[in-house]
Design a protein around this motif. Structure first.
Motif, PDB file in Angstrom:
ATOM      1  N   GLN A 107      33.238  26.825  57.570  1.00 55.36           N
ATOM      2  CA  GLN A 107      33.047  25.745  56.609  1.00 55.36           C
ATOM      3  C   GLN A 107      34.358  24.982  56.476  1.00 55.36           C
ATOM      4  O   GLN A 107      35.437  25.581  56.396  1.00 55.36           O
ATOM      5  N   ILE A 108      34.280  23.653  56.494  1.00 61.59           N
ATOM      6  CA  ILE A 108      35.490  22.834  56.427  1.00 61.59           C
ATOM      7  C   ILE A 108      35.351  21.779  55.332  1.00 61.59           C
ATOM      8  O   ILE A 108      34.246  21.422  54.918  1.00 61.59           O
ATOM      9  N   ASN A 109      36.485  21.277  54.889  1.00 61.07           N
ATOM     10  CA  ASN A 109      36.498  20.148  53.976  1.00 61.07           C
ATOM     11  C   ASN A 109      36.325  18.861  54.770  1.00 61.07           C
ATOM     12  O   ASN A 109      36.785  18.760  55.914  1.00 61.07           O
ATOM     13  N   PRO A 110      35.694  17.847  54.186  1.00 62.86           N
ATOM     14  CA  PRO A 110      35.524  16.577  54.893  1.00 62.86           C
ATOM     15  C   PRO A 110      36.839  15.997  55.400  1.00 62.86           C
ATOM     16  O   PRO A 110      36.880  15.358  56.457  1.00 62.86           O
ATOM     17  N   GLU A 111      37.932  16.229  54.649  1.00 59.75           N
ATOM     18  CA  GLU A 111      39.227  15.675  55.058  1.00 59.75           C
ATOM     19  C   GLU A 111      39.673  16.202  56.414  1.00 59.75           C
ATOM     20  O   GLU A 111      40.352  15.499  57.178  1.00 59.75           O
ATOM     21  N   VAL A 112      39.290  17.445  56.728  1.00 64.05           N
ATOM     22  CA  VAL A 112      39.679  18.041  58.011  1.00 64.05           C
ATOM     23  C   VAL A 112      39.016  17.300  59.157  1.00 64.05           C
ATOM     24  O   VAL A 112      39.654  16.968  60.172  1.00 64.05           O
ATOM     25  N   GLU A 154      40.491  13.783  59.574  1.00 64.99           N
ATOM     26  CA  GLU A 154      41.794  13.802  60.220  1.00 64.99           C
ATOM     27  C   GLU A 154      41.664  13.892  61.743  1.00 64.99           C
ATOM     28  O   GLU A 154      42.425  13.263  62.481  1.00 64.99           O
ATOM     29  N   ARG A 155      40.681  14.671  62.228  1.00 57.79           N
ATOM     30  CA  ARG A 155      40.487  14.805  63.690  1.00 57.79           C
ATOM     31  C   ARG A 155      39.861  13.542  64.278  1.00 57.79           C
ATOM     32  O   ARG A 155      40.027  13.268  65.466  1.00 57.79           O
ATOM     33  N   ASP A 156      39.102  12.796  63.476  1.00 57.31           N
ATOM     34  CA  ASP A 156      38.502  11.511  63.861  1.00 57.31           C
ATOM     35  C   ASP A 156      37.883  11.527  65.260  1.00 57.31           C
ATOM     36  O   ASP A 156      38.286  10.766  66.139  1.00 57.31           O
ATOM     37  N   PRO A 157      36.873  12.356  65.482  1.00 57.87           N
ATOM     38  CA  PRO A 157      36.256  12.403  66.808  1.00 57.87           C
ATOM     39  C   PRO A 157      35.504  11.116  67.133  1.00 57.87           C
ATOM     40  O   PRO A 157      35.023  10.413  66.238  1.00 57.87           O
ATOM     41  N   GLU A 158      35.386  10.835  68.413  1.00 58.83           N
ATOM     42  CA  GLU A 158      34.658   9.642  68.854  1.00 58.83           C
ATOM     43  C   GLU A 158      33.154   9.841  68.812  1.00 58.83           C
ATOM     44  O   GLU A 158      32.386   8.873  68.825  1.00 58.83           O
ATOM     45  N   ALA A 159      32.712  11.105  68.785  1.00 55.14           N
ATOM     46  CA  ALA A 159      31.282  11.400  68.721  1.00 55.14           C
ATOM     47  C   ALA A 159      31.077  12.660  67.894  1.00 55.14           C
ATOM     48  O   ALA A 159      31.951  13.541  67.841  1.00 55.14           O
ATOM     49  N   LEU A 160      29.930  12.731  67.238  1.00 55.95           N
ATOM     50  CA  LEU A 160      29.561  13.904  66.456  1.00 55.95           C
ATOM     51  C   LEU A 160      28.256  14.470  66.991  1.00 55.95           C
ATOM     52  O   LEU A 160      27.246  13.757  67.077  1.00 55.95           O
ATOM     53  N   VAL A 161      28.281  15.739  67.352  1.00 56.25           N
ATOM     54  CA  VAL A 161      27.071  16.456  67.751  1.00 56.25           C
ATOM     55  C   VAL A 161      26.676  17.346  66.579  1.00 56.25           C
ATOM     56  O   VAL A 161      27.529  18.038  66.012  1.00 56.25           O
ATOM     57  N   PHE A 162      25.414  17.323  66.215  1.00 56.21           N
ATOM     58  CA  PHE A 162      24.987  18.164  65.095  1.00 56.21           C
ATOM     59  C   PHE A 162      23.626  18.794  65.396  1.00 56.21           C
ATOM     60  O   PHE A 162      22.710  18.140  65.890  1.00 56.21           O
ATOM     61  N   ALA A 163      23.538  20.077  65.108  1.00 58.75           N
ATOM     62  CA  ALA A 163      22.292  20.811  65.308  1.00 58.75           C
ATOM     63  C   ALA A 163      21.372  20.577  64.126  1.00 58.75           C
ATOM     64  O   ALA A 163      21.801  20.608  62.973  1.00 58.75           O
ATOM     65  N   VAL A 164      20.097  20.340  64.420  1.00 63.47           N
ATOM     66  CA  VAL A 164      19.124  20.072  63.358  1.00 63.47           C
ATOM     67  C   VAL A 164      17.891  20.935  63.548  1.00 63.47           C
ATOM     68  O   VAL A 164      17.562  21.362  64.658  1.00 63.47           O
ATOM     69  N   SER A 165      17.208  21.165  62.436  1.00 62.50           N
ATOM     70  CA  SER A 165      16.028  22.021  62.460  1.00 62.50           C
ATOM     71  C   SER A 165      14.755  21.262  62.139  1.00 62.50           C
ATOM     72  O   SER A 165      13.767  21.837  61.716  1.00 62.50           O
ATOM     73  N   GLY A 166      14.768  19.972  62.346  1.00 58.88           N
ATOM     74  CA  GLY A 166      13.577  19.172  62.127  1.00 58.88           C
ATOM     75  C   GLY A 166      13.943  17.738  61.800  1.00 58.88           C
ATOM     76  O   GLY A 166      15.112  17.398  61.585  1.00 58.88           O
ATOM     77  N   SER A 211      27.478   8.467  54.897  1.00 55.89           N
ATOM     78  CA  SER A 211      28.017   8.170  53.563  1.00 55.89           C
ATOM     79  C   SER A 211      29.371   8.820  53.319  1.00 55.89           C
ATOM     80  O   SER A 211      30.207   8.279  52.590  1.00 55.89           O
ATOM     81  N   THR A 212      29.597   9.975  53.968  1.00 50.58           N
ATOM     82  CA  THR A 212      30.856  10.698  53.760  1.00 50.58           C
ATOM     83  C   THR A 212      31.970  10.199  54.656  1.00 50.58           C
ATOM     84  O   THR A 212      33.145  10.211  54.272  1.00 50.58           O
ATOM     85  N   PHE A 213      31.616   9.720  55.858  1.00 52.77           N
ATOM     86  CA  PHE A 213      32.634   9.335  56.843  1.00 52.77           C
ATOM     87  C   PHE A 213      32.389   7.907  57.370  1.00 52.77           C
ATOM     88  O   PHE A 213      32.276   7.701  58.579  1.00 52.77           O
ATOM     89  N   PRO A 214      32.336   6.906  56.509  1.00 52.16           N
ATOM     90  CA  PRO A 214      32.048   5.547  56.984  1.00 52.16           C
ATOM     91  C   PRO A 214      33.112   4.998  57.927  1.00 52.16           C
ATOM     92  O   PRO A 214      32.816   4.107  58.740  1.00 52.16           O
ATOM     93  N   ASP A 215      34.337   5.529  57.846  1.00 55.54           N
ATOM     94  CA  ASP A 215      35.421   5.010  58.680  1.00 55.54           C
ATOM     95  C   ASP A 215      35.666   5.853  59.930  1.00 55.54           C
ATOM     96  O   ASP A 215      36.563   5.529  60.722  1.00 55.54           O
ATOM     97  N   LEU A 216      34.893   6.908  60.096  1.00 50.09           N
ATOM     98  CA  LEU A 216      35.053   7.751  61.287  1.00 50.09           C
ATOM     99  C   LEU A 216      34.586   6.980  62.520  1.00 50.09           C
ATOM    100  O   LEU A 216      33.573   6.272  62.483  1.00 50.09           O
TER     101      LEU A 216
END
Length: 339
Positions: A262-267, A270-282, A295-300
């Protein structure tokens, strides 16, 4: 191929189940027995090395249970549907469409969780295949490895789901399982065919991402307002094989003991990845995750450039053909012009 997304009831099991692993050591395989004894039918027993213990089979199992849809799929693709006496956790992920008719006559032992001890033993299996040791947690009311041993039931855990392997697992663990299960279950030719197809798909991805400018990627899991990052294990290898450059890795202190943290949004910001992969269950989980990330990372960078890549949570389970699909799907999203 792209699999349908699992149901919302699977949420959280990707991270929670593996935290309850109890078996030690890693690896799987088929070995020759040291003893000279033969089975009652004169056959030499087969010994499977699995998660630091030996499973002795007097012959090919005839009553098999897949303890998750991913394992059920692999068993069906090995051509073993007529020997299956049960399938479990059916509501956590749909089977690929081409297998659904074949699975209709296989008894459903559970929907949202592994079957209880009583239900599993009542099905009278002689072989069960699970993604992790969670499916054998006695404290949860499931049949333990010891209880299954006493009942004469062989319990096989996917290689990447062994406790000591979970942090260092790779997509290649699937090939160990295919080879082991093919030999143990009398499906050598089918297993070899699946392995050949999977290797070819991975080779195609490798060729497509070769020479591409690496894209920095963070793999995350969102449950409500809780944000977790993935930094080791099969999931980490999947990103690398897809041509992504993980911004979290085993070298980070947060992932020294467990593949997710578990991480804080600030972490993440700070890493500012170019892409986000996320696992979903539906579909609902995907919608909620997208809303949280946007909503949490509009500037990412990943959010601003709409490089949000969902994958099915069932495709990152150990011992599943979905590992290969996840690699292909992520690569196609990272480098659309290459595929």
């Amino acid at each position: 191929m792209t699999r349908p997304l699992p149901s919302r009831s699977a949420a959280g099991t990707v991270l929670a189940a593996v935290g309850l692993l109890t078996l030690t050591a890693c690896g799987s395989g088929v070995t020759e027995p040291e003893a000279d004894g033969e089975g009652a039918d004169g056959r030499q027993p087969t010994v499977l090395a699995n998660c630091g213990r030996d499973i002795v089979l007097s012959g090919p199992p005839e009553a098999i249970v897949g303890l998750s849809p991913s394992q059920t799929e692999l068993l069906l693709r090995l051509g073993l549907g007529d020997r299956m006496v049960g399938q479990a956790q059916t509501a956590t992920a749909p089977l690929p469409e081409d297998l659904r008719a074949e699975a209709e006559d296989i008894p459903v032992l559970s929907e949202d969780a592994p079957p209880t001890r009583e239900v599993l033993l009542e099905a009278a299996p002689d072989f069960v295949f699970a993604p992790t040791a969670y499916e054998f947690t006695a404290e949860q009311g499931f049949a333990s490895i010891e209880q299954l041993d006493e009942a004469g039931v062989a319990a096989y855990i996917a290689t990447g789901g062994c406790e000591d392997r979970r942090m260092t697992g790779t997509v290649d663990d699937l090939f160990t399982d295919l080879d082991t299960l093919g030999r143990a279950l009398g499906a050598v030719e089918a297993a070899a065919g699946l392995a050949e197809e999977a290797r070819a798909a991975l080779d195609d991805v490798a060729a497509g991402v070769s020479g591409q400018e690496p894209v920095t990627v963070a793999q995350v899991y969102v449950e409500g307002s809780t944000l977790s990052a993935i930094g080791a294990g099969i999931e980490y290898d999947i990103i690398g094989r897809a041509g992504g450059e993980n911004v979290f890795g085993p070298g980070d202190a947060a992932f020294a003991d467990f593949f997710a943290a578990q991480i804080n949004p600030e972490v993440l910001a700070e890493r500012d990845p170019e892409a986000l992969v996320f696992a979903v269950s539906g579909a609902e989980h995907e919608r909620a995750t997208r809303e949280y990330l946007e909503s949490t990372f509009p500037d990412l960078d990943a959010v601003r450039n709409d490089r949000l890549i969902p994958i099915s949570s069932s495709d990152v389970y150990p011992g599943t053909l979905g590992n290969v699909d996840a690699v292909a799907d992520i690569a196609a999203a990272l480098y659309p012009g290459a595929f």
